[in-house]
Design a protein around this motif. Structure first.
Motif, short mmCIF file in Angstrom:
data_model
loop_
_atom_site.label_atom_id
_atom_site.label_comp_id
_atom_site.label_asym_id
_atom_site.label_seq_id
_atom_site.Cartn_x
_atom_site.Cartn_y
_atom_site.Cartn_z
N ILE A 171 51.70 36.32 41.96
CA ILE A 171 50.36 36.88 42.21
C ILE A 171 49.32 35.83 41.83
N LEU A 172 48.42 35.53 42.78
CA LEU A 172 47.40 34.51 42.52
C LEU A 172 46.37 35.04 41.54
N ILE A 173 45.90 34.15 40.69
CA ILE A 173 44.85 34.52 39.74
C ILE A 173 43.64 35.09 40.49
N ASP A 174 43.36 34.44 41.62
CA ASP A 174 42.21 34.87 42.41
C ASP A 174 42.33 36.33 42.86
N GLU A 175 43.55 36.74 43.24
CA GLU A 175 43.74 38.12 43.70
C GLU A 175 43.35 39.09 42.59
N ILE A 176 43.74 38.73 41.37
CA ILE A 176 43.44 39.61 40.23
C ILE A 176 41.93 39.69 40.00
N LEU A 177 41.31 38.48 40.03
CA LEU A 177 39.87 38.45 39.76
C LEU A 177 39.09 39.22 40.81
N VAL A 178 39.52 39.09 42.06
CA VAL A 178 38.82 39.78 43.14
C VAL A 178 38.88 41.29 42.94
N LYS A 179 40.06 41.75 42.54
CA LYS A 179 40.21 43.20 42.31
C LYS A 179 39.27 43.67 41.22
N ILE A 180 39.24 42.91 40.13
CA ILE A 180 38.41 43.33 39.00
C ILE A 180 36.93 43.31 39.40
N LYS A 181 36.58 42.26 40.13
CA LYS A 181 35.19 42.18 40.57
C LYS A 181 34.84 43.32 41.49
N GLY A 182 35.84 43.75 42.24
CA GLY A 182 35.63 44.85 43.17
C GLY A 182 35.23 46.14 42.47
N LEU A 183 35.44 46.19 41.18
CA LEU A 183 35.08 47.40 40.43
C LEU A 183 33.57 47.53 40.25
N ASN A 184 32.85 46.47 40.51
CA ASN A 184 31.38 46.48 40.38
C ASN A 184 30.92 46.93 39.01
#
Lengths: 725, 341
Positions: free
Chosen positions: A647-660
């Motif tokens: 799992i790419l680090i970026d995928e994780i960060l994007v998800k978390i950011k998606g939480l707004n």
């Protein structure tokens, strides 16, 4: 060109010392590169290049005229006896000039009764010191006149001409060949002008005679040629045959057709004098369009305007007179009549040059042009280039320059194809035969070179990548910056143990459309910069960190990195990534292919990047944003968890950011490692979240819901197993 | 329980003994002996206790293991403190400012870039804008617009490379002159710093790849004297000293007259040295008033305007500035060279 002073003195009285004269010539005509004293004689060596436009100065008479003008001395014109011996026997000769455009004048005469022998010693000495080997009186006379007059002559053995005794000046036939005096067989082309008899070519016009009509010990009768040939055509032939001679050096500058006949008459006189020669034919003179003297309109006021020197008109007149330029005055306008030998004088500016150089450039007082206080226009491109170089410099990269010309072998070593590269027609060597369309191969080469001396370094180059475009369209030049990071020892990207690392996570980067609004620049934590520690030894992460800092400095957001799956030499397949910003590709980042490294005997680790400067400049806002410091301290919260290693680090960060999450200000990735204890194909990731508010200091309780939702999304989206807290 | 108590008293007595031994211990040798007595690998008093652990039951291990470890750590700390005490009493702490510093890694700009920036900055202050050349250009811009038609013998003055599709790696930055003349209305003040190429074998003083700064100035009433003043002002600013200069006639078809601008040698101040070939002069800048034909081809009326141009060798300036002896180092990519700038 060698100038024998005693010979010059036949035509001008030299009133100054040779040192002074050399100095004056250097200042007013062309540099005297050397003064040699040899056999009681003084020899000047004059720089030829400065005389490219002065065909008249490729002769002693021409130089003598100049000395007369420069030193205010009198020019003594050569005396020619016009009384041709009429009692000679008459031998047949016909002349036909087919290409009169390439041969404006052709004069010739038959001379017979010749007695072959060495030239008198004074003639031999003059030739020798001027750099020409004496070869016997018949040839020496032609060379002597060439040096003196700048008019090359040629003597053909009359008896070796075909029976018709006809000389034809024509261009070569297809596939025609000639053996020249130097013993080389030369293939001609139909643009080249020849001298021929009715059956064979006997010389290349104005360049070199043929061996078939060469003067020999038994020669009794010659045809003496003095002609004028078109200088463009002469130069074409000499270039294409690769044959430069004393004659072609003179003809290619464009000689004065007015002296063609005079030189012939002088030669007749010398043949009589030194070889008992008697003219045995009429003097042929083909000269359909005699050269006319030109006139140039000249305004004497221009002298102060264009040269910035104030001269009284009388002084200007005197200078013109010294150069044999005749003035016809018509009020403010002067009409200057130009002697035919000054073929370089065609416009008013040429006359201004004459005044400046004879008056003396050293007499001109330097001044500065007046100008407005308006600052010059700024060149955005060069400013941007400087900015890039300065940022990279601050990031400890050193700048290199490599050639634009490259070696196909270099491309091969980089596992790249060089077929598409521009090729040079006339490279200096095979190693410099192509024009680069990529800066990386040479960079890798220089990294290999330096890796022998340094354990750790980073290099960059800014330069043009040049690509072929459609035919007849200039190649496309793309300005690139290429960088390379080298370290001898290094830790793998994912290791069982890893030192704490901080990767700046620009909140809006990496996510594309998914990135949330709460991460726009106003809440961004991009004031955090990368911290490099000296034991940070993963060259890929270092390269990426350098790029992040570069983009930050340019005021740009973090781009997206997408692994390219196709091979892209010299990168390691699967270990390189496109760099994209706002949907546009701006460059590449990746690790050097191990096979390429091996080809360069390069040990250690190399990561490379390449950016297109123009695209980068277009995207750059021109300044970097300043963010006010937070009013209230942030609350940090560390979270570590175990997830699938792919799992790419970026995928994780994007998800978390998606939480707004409004209060989430930044995320740092501070520890990533793999360990068998974690389970098969698992890795541990530790994130540090910074929470903050503009209104108050947040408490642990207040951020609990946010942490809860982060944990939830990690568990739901990635089946993450939370390790701590 | 018995074992537990027994062990506890054993540990206690070891700790006490060590404490009292250390009190009397007066040198490092004695300290090592005491350390070996208690913690020696084979026969150390505490080591023997540690060796017992594997033979204990799981329950015993859970209780006793940590206790033994605690004692061990306690002893280690005691020994360490004593060692430190000895070390500080035996060796005087000494501040040595002559120790070499840690070598920082920092970047270096190429010397040509550095000198080019310097030159650009001076010219910008003098009002010149910067224009970038093409690296590969066509015959029209490299020769024809510069009053050097096909077949002109002056073409031999440039040893030219050609690409297979008949383009030219520029022989001089003058190739931009025509575009500059066409794109700006006078007054025109521009410099063109750029990479040039000449078909010439490379040695310590000759390079097939070199750098030039072209200058173009066009306005009304611009004279030859202005050219001399402009170049002299630049060079005096660049070398930060008063200079003597002289002019030598030369020939370049795009200027009329063609001149060489020489300055007194900045190394030997004109006395003669290896750099100036013992002449005292440096031939630095070919220059001259722009030929009317070149102005015309650039759409500038030579009756109304005049100007001057030059093509200065940048490599030469760099070599003079840093006393670099071998021009080939510029493209060597050798950090041992580059890190000196």
């Amino acid at each position: 060109m060698k100038i024998l002073l005693s010979w010059i003195q036949d035509f001008v009285e030299i009133k100054t010392s040779s040192e002074k004269l050399a100095e004056r010539l250097s200042v007013s005509l062309a540099e005297v590169e050397r003064t040699e004293k040899i056999e009681d004689e003084i020899l000047f060596e004059i720089e030829n290049k400065a005389l490219t436009h002065r065909p008249d100065c490729f002769s002693l008479i021409g130089i003598a005229r100049e000395i007369a003008a420069i030193t205010d001395s009198k020019f003594k014109p050569p005396q020619i006896g016009k009384d041709v011996d009429q009692n000679a026997v008459s031998l047949p000769l016909k002349i036909e000039v087919v290409n009169s455009d390439l041969c404006p004048r052709y004069t010739a005469v038959v001379i017979t009764n010749l007695k072959i022998g060495p030239s008198p010693t004074d003639i031999q000495k003059r030739l020798r010191l001027s750099g020409i080997r004496p070869l016997g009186n018949l040839v020496d006379i032609t060379n002597y006149i060439m040096l003196e007059w700048g008019q090359p002559l040629h003597a053909f053995d009359y008896d070796k001409l075909s029976d018709e005794k006809k000389i034809i000046v024509r261009t070569a036939l297809p596939r025609e060949k000639i053996n020249t005096l130097d013993g080389v067989e030369r293939q001609l082309d139909p643009k080249m002008l020849l001298i021929a008899d009715s059956v064979k070519p006997i010389g290349i016009a104005g360049i070199m005679g043929g061996s078939n009509t060469e003067i020999s010990k038994t020669t009794k009768t010659i045809v003496l040629e003095s002609a004028n040939f078109n200088h463009f055509n002469n130069r074409y032939t000499s270039l294409h045959l690769g044959l430069r001679t004393e004659a072609s050096t003179r003809f290619e500058k464009g000689q004065d057709p007015e002296k063609t006949l005079t030189a012939l008459l002088k030669a007749i006189e010398m043949y009589r004098h030194y070889a008992c020669g008697k003219p045995a034919s009429e003097i042929f003179d083909f000269y359909p369009k005699p050269e006319k003297q030109k006139t140039i309109i000249f305004c004497p006021q221009k002298v102060s305007e264009k040269l910035g020197i104030n001269l009284v008109f009388g002084k200007i007149e005197k200078i013109f007179n010294s150069l044999n330029l005749q003035i016809t005055k018509d009020a403010e306008i002067w009409k200057i009549t130009i002697p035919t030998y000054r073929r370089d004088l065609t416009i008013e500016a040429d006359l201004l040059e004459e005044i400046a150089r004879i008056y003396g450039y050293d007499q001109i007082k330097p001044s500065l042009p007046p100008r407005t206080l308006k600052p010059p226009k700024q060149n955005a491109e060069t400013i941007f280039e400087r900015k890039i170089k300065n940022i990279l410099l601050r990031l400890s990269l050193s700048e290199i320059y490599t050639y634009s010309f490259v070696d196909p072998k270099l491309w091969k070593k980089c596992l790249m194809k060089s077929d598409a590269l521009l090729k040079l027609k006339n490279p200096l060597s095979p190693e410099l035969s192509l024009v680069r369309n990529n800066l990386l191969p040479a960079l890798v080469d220089k990294i290999a070179l330096n890796s022998k001396y340094f354990a750790e370094f980073s290099l960059f180059e800014v330069g043009k990548a040049i690509n072929h475009q459609a035919k007849n369209i200039l190649p496309l030049e793309v300005k690139e910056v290429a960088g390379g990071i080298y370290s001898q020892n290094e830790l793998p990207l994912l290791a069982p143990w890893y030192p704490p690392r901080r990767i700046p996570v620009s909140p809006s980067g990496g996510g594309g459309a998914a990135s949330s609004k709460s991460f726009d620049s106003s809440t961004s934590a991009s004031w955090r910069t990368v911290v490099f520690s000296n034991d940070y030894k993963n060259s890929f992460l270092k390269a990426k960190g350098i790029l992040s800092a570069l983009f930050t400095e340019l005021g740009l957001r973090e781009p997206t990195y997408t692994t390219g799956d196709k091979p892209k030499a010299p990168f390691m397949t699967g270990e390189w990534s496109f760099i994209r910003m706002r949907g546009q590709e701006i460059g590449v980042l990746g690790n050097l292919d191990k096979k390429v490294a091996a080809n360069f005997c390069l040990n250690g680790n190399v990561s490379l990047f390449k950016l297109d400067l123009k695209t980068l400049q277009r995207l750059s806002p021109g300044k970097k944003p300043y963010l006010p410091l937070p009013k209230y301290p942030f609350l940090n919260y560390d979270l570590s968890f175990i997830i699938d290693s792919e799992i790419l680090i970026d995928e994780i960060l994007v998800k978390i950011k998606g939480l707004n999450l409004k209060t989430l200000k930044s995320i740092d990735v501070f520890d990533v490692f793999i360990n068998p204890k974690l389970g098969k194909n698992k890795k541990s990731v530790a994130l540090r979240f910074a929470f903050g508010s503009d209104k108050k200091t947040l408490t642990g309780k207040e951020v609990e819901p946010q942490i809860g939702s982060i944990k939830k999304i990690l568990a739901n989206s990635f089946s993450a197993l939370i390790r701590s807290r | 329980m018995g074992l537990d108590q027994n062990l506890a008293s054993q540990l206690k007595s070891i700790e006490d003994k060590v404490a009292s031994e250390l009190k009397q211990c007066s040198d490092l040798d004695a300290l090592q002996k005491i350390k070996a007595y208690f913690l020696g690998r084979k026969k150390g008093k505490l080591t023997q206790l540690i060796k017992l652990i594997p033979s204990l039951s799981i329950n015993e291990r859970k209780i006793l293991g940590p206790k033994i470890n605690q004692t061990k750590n306690k002893l280690l700390t005691l020994f360490q403190e004593k060692e430190k005490a000895f070390a500080s009493s035996n060796v005087k702490s000494f501040f040595d400012p002559t120790l070499p510093g840690e070598k920082p890694i920092y970047g270096h700009l190429h010397p040509i870039t550095q000198v080019c920036y310097e030159a650009e900055d001076i010219f910008e202050k003098m009002g010149f804008e910067i224009v970038e050349p093409f690296e590969i250009d066509d015959d029209f811009h490299v020769f024809e617009t510069l009053n050097i038609p096909q077949g002109h013998p002056a073409r031999d003055m440039w040893d030219t490379f050609w690409t297979e599709d008949n383009f030219i790696p520029i022989t001089h930055t003058s190739a931009m002159q025509n575009r500059i003349l066409k794109s700006v209305k006078p007054p025109i003040r521009a410099i063109v710093p750029g990479r040039c190429f000449r078909h010439e074998a490379t040695d310590a003083r000759h390079e097939h790849t070199f750098y030039q700064i072209e200058g173009v100035y066009v306005d009304q009433n611009i004279s030859l004297a202005d050219l001399l003043g402009t170049l002299l002002s630049f060079l005096e600013a660049f070398f930060q000293q008063k200079l003597k200069y002289k002019i030598q006639p030369s020939y370049f078809p795009f200027v009329e007259p063609g001149l060489e601008f020489l300055i007194s040698c900045v190394i030997c101040k004109g006395r003669g040295c290896a750099t100036c070939g013992h002449s005292g002069w440096l031939e630095l800048i070919p220059c001259g008033p722009i030929h009317p034909n070149v102005l015309k081809m650039g759409g500038v009326n030579p009756e109304k305007y005049s100007g001057f141009a030059w093509g200065m060798g940048l490599d030469r300036l760099v070599m003079l500035r840093f006393a670099i002896e071998d021009i080939r180092l510029f493209h060597s990519g050798n950090l041992r060279f580059l890190e000196q700038f």
